[in-house]
Design a protein around this motif. Structure first.
Motif, PDB file in Angstrom:
ATOM      1  N   VAL A  35      11.917 -45.685 -58.988  1.00 46.41           N
ATOM      2  CA  VAL A  35      10.460 -46.606 -59.171  1.00 46.41           C
ATOM      3  C   VAL A  35       9.932 -47.442 -59.775  1.00 46.41           C
ATOM      4  CG1 VAL A  35       8.990 -44.926 -60.122  1.00 46.41           C
ATOM      5  CG2 VAL A  35      10.627 -43.467 -59.630  1.00 46.41           C
ATOM      6  N   SER A  36       9.077 -47.801 -59.010  1.00 45.01           N
ATOM      7  CA  SER A  36       8.808 -49.813 -59.827  1.00 45.01           C
ATOM      8  C   SER A  36       7.854 -49.298 -59.824  1.00 45.01           C
ATOM      9  CB  SER A  36       8.596 -49.959 -58.459  1.00 45.01           C
ATOM     10  OG  SER A  36      10.458 -50.995 -58.405  1.00 45.01           O
ATOM     11  N   CYS A  37       6.945 -49.744 -60.573  1.00 48.63           N
ATOM     12  CA  CYS A  37       5.404 -49.059 -61.324  1.00 48.63           C
ATOM     13  C   CYS A  37       4.548 -50.224 -61.140  1.00 48.63           C
ATOM     14  CB  CYS A  37       5.203 -48.070 -62.467  1.00 48.63           C
ATOM     15  SG  CYS A  37       6.311 -46.945 -62.963  1.00 48.63           S
ATOM     16  N   ALA A  38       3.368 -50.164 -60.994  1.00 46.00           N
ATOM     17  CA  ALA A  38       2.287 -51.436 -60.479  1.00 46.00           C
ATOM     18  C   ALA A  38       1.295 -50.810 -61.451  1.00 46.00           C
ATOM     19  CB  ALA A  38       2.016 -51.758 -59.390  1.00 46.00           C
ATOM     20  N   ALA A  39       0.085 -51.313 -62.051  1.00 43.82           N
ATOM     21  CA  ALA A  39      -1.297 -51.188 -62.993  1.00 43.82           C
ATOM     22  C   ALA A  39      -2.043 -51.280 -61.845  1.00 43.82           C
ATOM     23  CB  ALA A  39      -1.426 -51.509 -63.552  1.00 43.82           C
ATOM     24  N   SER A  40      -1.957 -52.030 -60.981  1.00 42.97           N
ATOM     25  CA  SER A  40      -3.655 -52.654 -59.838  1.00 42.97           C
ATOM     26  C   SER A  40      -2.740 -52.335 -58.584  1.00 42.97           C
ATOM     27  CB  SER A  40      -4.026 -53.270 -60.676  1.00 42.97           C
ATOM     28  OG  SER A  40      -3.443 -54.807 -60.570  1.00 42.97           O
ATOM     29  N   GLY A  41      -3.993 -52.749 -57.869  1.00 40.36           N
ATOM     30  CA  GLY A  41      -3.293 -53.457 -56.060  1.00 40.36           C
ATOM     31  C   GLY A  41      -3.198 -54.229 -56.108  1.00 40.36           C
ATOM     32  N   ASP A  42      -3.489 -55.674 -57.289  1.00 39.29           N
ATOM     33  CA  ASP A  42      -2.677 -56.744 -57.172  1.00 39.29           C
ATOM     34  C   ASP A  42      -1.010 -56.934 -57.726  1.00 39.29           C
ATOM     35  OD1 ASP A  42      -4.914 -58.526 -55.974  1.00 39.29           O
ATOM     36  OD2 ASP A  42      -6.087 -58.892 -57.809  1.00 39.29           O
ATOM     37  N   GLU A  43      -0.602 -56.554 -58.470  1.00 38.15           N
ATOM     38  CA  GLU A  43       0.590 -56.391 -59.745  1.00 38.15           C
ATOM     39  C   GLU A  43       1.553 -55.463 -57.942  1.00 38.15           C
ATOM     40  OE1 GLU A  43       2.846 -54.262 -62.963  1.00 38.15           O
ATOM     41  OE2 GLU A  43       0.483 -54.324 -62.999  1.00 38.15           O
ATOM     42  N   ALA A  66      -8.766 -44.599 -56.836  1.00 38.33           N
ATOM     43  CA  ALA A  66      -9.957 -44.930 -57.520  1.00 38.33           C
ATOM     44  C   ALA A  66      -9.042 -45.965 -58.748  1.00 38.33           C
ATOM     45  CB  ALA A  66     -10.753 -43.713 -58.117  1.00 38.33           C
ATOM     46  N   MET A  67      -9.549 -47.496 -58.083  1.00 35.01           N
ATOM     47  CA  MET A  67      -8.877 -48.193 -59.268  1.00 35.01           C
ATOM     48  C   MET A  67      -9.869 -49.323 -59.092  1.00 35.01           C
ATOM     49  SD  MET A  67      -4.006 -48.787 -58.538  1.00 35.01           S
ATOM     50  CE  MET A  67      -5.267 -49.327 -56.902  1.00 35.01           C
ATOM     51  N   PRO A  68      -9.648 -50.319 -60.337  1.00 32.95           N
ATOM     52  CA  PRO A  68     -10.810 -51.184 -60.315  1.00 32.95           C
ATOM     53  C   PRO A  68     -10.372 -52.569 -59.556  1.00 32.95           C
ATOM     54  CG  PRO A  68      -9.743 -51.389 -62.664  1.00 32.95           C
ATOM     55  CD  PRO A  68      -8.971 -49.614 -61.127  1.00 32.95           C
ATOM     56  N   GLU A  69     -11.173 -52.945 -58.943  1.00 35.01           N
ATOM     57  CA  GLU A  69     -10.893 -54.236 -57.973  1.00 35.01           C
ATOM     58  C   GLU A  69     -10.450 -54.300 -56.744  1.00 35.01           C
ATOM     59  OE1 GLU A  69      -8.980 -57.033 -59.820  1.00 35.01           O
ATOM     60  OE2 GLU A  69     -10.437 -57.698 -61.655  1.00 35.01           O
ATOM     61  N   MET A  70      -9.178 -53.250 -56.181  1.00 31.99           N
ATOM     62  CA  MET A  70      -9.056 -52.894 -55.110  1.00 31.99           C
ATOM     63  C   MET A  70      -8.789 -51.505 -55.494  1.00 31.99           C
ATOM     64  SD  MET A  70      -5.313 -54.687 -53.163  1.00 31.99           S
ATOM     65  CE  MET A  70      -5.807 -55.538 -53.319  1.00 31.99           C
ATOM     66  N   THR A  71      -8.841 -50.483 -54.361  1.00 33.63           N
ATOM     67  CA  THR A  71      -8.868 -49.037 -53.926  1.00 33.63           C
ATOM     68  C   THR A  71      -8.083 -48.833 -53.187  1.00 33.63           C
ATOM     69  OG1 THR A  71      -9.367 -49.250 -51.554  1.00 33.63           O
ATOM     70  CG2 THR A  71     -10.935 -49.016 -54.242  1.00 33.63           C
ATOM     71  N   GLY A  72      -7.470 -47.381 -53.266  1.00 30.47           N
ATOM     72  CA  GLY A  72      -5.988 -47.354 -52.780  1.00 30.47           C
ATOM     73  C   GLY A  72      -5.780 -47.809 -51.236  1.00 30.47           C
TER      74      GLY A  72
END
Length: 565
Positions: free
Chosen positions: A477-485, A505-511
């Motif tokens: 598993v690799s994790c990311a907290a945002s779309g850019d990451e 539902a994520m800020p700046e960039m949705t799923g």
């Protein structure tokens, strides 16, 4: 008062085109009838006609004051009197009646008495001088003109002014009444808005209190059980209890989404008549024998777009409410299906809950009882979550029913009175019997060969817990907290990801935005979109769609089931 509102000014504007026409015709008639004997009169009349036309086109639009209106009136009636005098001069005859009529007409056209007195003086003196010049006798008619014409004109003027004042007073009173009515209407609308807002806030307060009560109970259980695990790790039954409690909390969220009209049920074209017939034996077996339950339909087919099990739940909820409302010894419940044209007068006789339906062919499923009925206050709150009149009720039966009906594009209308029973109708747009319209938004997963997983979620506690669960089951598993990451992780990874678990539902960039960027860069991993919202509310008609959708909270078994499909 603006000059445009005075009767005199309106009269002058009306007389100018008439005077232009009359003078033009008269000049032509004089020219052809009398030839060269009276050229001055024809030219004079033609001059007056041209002057009137110039006034109508260029001078009248510029008049703004009463003085300007008086000057216009003097020019108009002076020209008319002049034409009368010239005519008498040319033909050596003159009728005092013409001058009297012009003075009477002029009495209506002046804003000030001084200008009117000037017109009267011009008219009478001009008439007398004209007759003296022509050698005509000053007969009794002239004397009557000199004495009575001003009197008649003044009486007419005062009468007109009196009527104008009366009309103006009535107009002002009417305007004042209209302003008061509009003010009262605005106050009433504001009061209604405040009342609706207060009722809405009261309903939200009841809803928040109920949700908080239920959630606190489940959170208390989860917290207590987690503390027991911390103190005594070897109690194997505690994790199952935690899972059950979290599932009950999730069920509260699902009921709230259903109440809001946001469901994840698969939909199809359903015949309401066959649905009612299927429900008849089940519902009939669950009510006391003395209560009479009848099912009937007035039409042969009634196709609606929805989910069969959800609609059966709605029918069950309405019938159960009717059973609780009727007398157990002589109760009567009718379940029927019929069509409705959605005519406005008929709808106004009902209390409608949900969105107003379009003016098209409708079909309704009605549950009618002869029970105790509801008063207006109870009816107003009947569909609110956690509102119930039953001793053992939870207040979600009608709330869930309304949410399901709204999610299928329908509404509920009710007619009830205390002691006269209740009629509940679920109303839907009538569909044509075509092939099934409801389709799942999932494109289906391709296989279960999953090794590398990219988990994207902006909530750290959710991200870390799910990563530990997936790792414990043998996945990398690799994790990311945002779309850019997440995009950076994809670009820097040496091996492709088999599965993409994306939070919506994520800020700046949705799923969905992230998935579109991933597909644009050519990453082939299977994508699952995860959220606590309803699928239809998010995906709708997006060009890029996930391979599957999971509603939070979900279990590991739910993820495996999706991957197997």
């Amino acid at each position: 008062m603006p000059i445009e509102e005075t009767f005199a000014f309106q009269l002058l504007k009306a007389l100018l085109p008439v005077g232009t026409f009359c003078c033009s015709v008269a000049s032509v008639v004089v020219y052809f009838a009398y030839g060269q004997t009276t050229p001055m009169l024809g030219v004079y009349l033609l001059t007056i006609a041209v002057s009137y036309e110039l006034m109508r086109r260029h001078w009248v639009p510029r008049i703004r004051t009463r003085s300007q209106s008086d000057v216009l009136a003097l020019v108009v009636f002076g020209g008319a009197l002049g034409a009368d005098f010239v005519s008498a001069w040319v033909h050596a005859a003159g009728s005092p009646l013409n001058t009297a009529l012009l003075l009477a007409l002029g009495s209506f056209a002046f804003a000030s008495n001084i200008a009117f007195a000037l017109l009267v003086g011009i008219g009478i003196s001009g008439q007398l001088l004209c007759r003296i010049h022509l050698g005509l006798p000053i007969d009794i008619a002239c004397i009557h003109l000199a004495i009575l014409a001003p009197v008649y004109a003044i009486l007419l003027r005062f009468s007109a002014q009196y009527l104008q004042r009366r009309v103006l007073t009535a107009s002002l009173a009417l305007r004042e009444n209209i302003r008061e009515l509009e003010t009262e209407k605005r106050r009433r609308q504001e009061s209604e808005k405040q009342l609706v807002h207060a009722q809405k806030m009261e309903g939200l307060g009841l809803l928040a209190a109920g949700v908080a009560h239920d959630f606190n109970n489940h959170l208390q259980a989860i917290g207590t059980l987690a503390e027991l695990i911390k103190r005594s790790p070897n109690q194997d039954d505690i994790p199952d209890q935690i899972i059950r409690s979290s599932q009950r909390a999730a069920d509260i969220c699902r009921r709230m989404l259903t109440y809001a009209g946001k469901t994840l049920d698969e939909r199809d074209d359903i015949d309401l008549i066959s649905l009612v017939l299927e429900s008849e034996p089940i519902l009939g077996a669950g009510i006391p024998k003395p209560i009479e339950l009848q099912f009937h339909s007035k039409i042969q087919s009634a196709i609606v777009h929805g989910n069969r099990s959800a609609l059966q739940q709605c029918v069950t909820n309405l019938v159960n409410n009717a059973v609780d409302a009727v007398d157990p010894r002589r109760g009567k419940i009718d379940v029927s299906v019929d069509r409705d044209s959605n005519s406005e007068p008929q709808w106004n006789a009902w209390r409608v809950f949900g969105e107003r339906l379009p003016n098209s062919d409708l079909v309704f499923l009605e549950v009618r009882d002869n029970g105790c009925g509801m008063d207006s206050k109870t009816l107003e709150c009947a569909f609110d979550p956690y509102f119930t009149t039953k001793r053992d009720g939870h207040g979600f039966g009608l709330a869930t029913t309304l949410g399901i009906v709204r999610s299928f594009g329908g509404a509920i209308r009710c007619e009830t009175a205390v002691g006269q029973g209740t009629r509940m109708q679920m109303v839907f747009p009538l569909m044509k019997p075509t092939e099934a319209m409801g389709q799942s938004s999932s494109n289906g997963m391709r296989n279960m060969n999953v090794q590398n997983v990219l988990l994207v979620d902006d909530e750290a506690i959710v991200r870390n817990a799910m990563a530990r669960l997936l790792t414990a089951n043998g996945w990398r598993v690799s994790c990311a907290a945002s779309g850019d990451e997440a995009l950076r992780v994809l670009r820097s990874s040496s091996s492709p990801f088999d599965l993409l678990l994306l939070d919506y539902a994520m800020p700046e960039m949705t799923g969905l935005d992230l998935l579109q960027a991933i597909r644009a860069e050519g990453h082939p991993g299977q994508a699952i979109l995860c959220s606590g919202f309803a699928e239809d509310a998010m995906i709708q008609t997006e060009a890029v769609r996930p391979d599957a959708f999971l509603t939070k909270p979900y279990r590991f078994e739910d993820l495996i089931d999706v991957l197997k499909n």
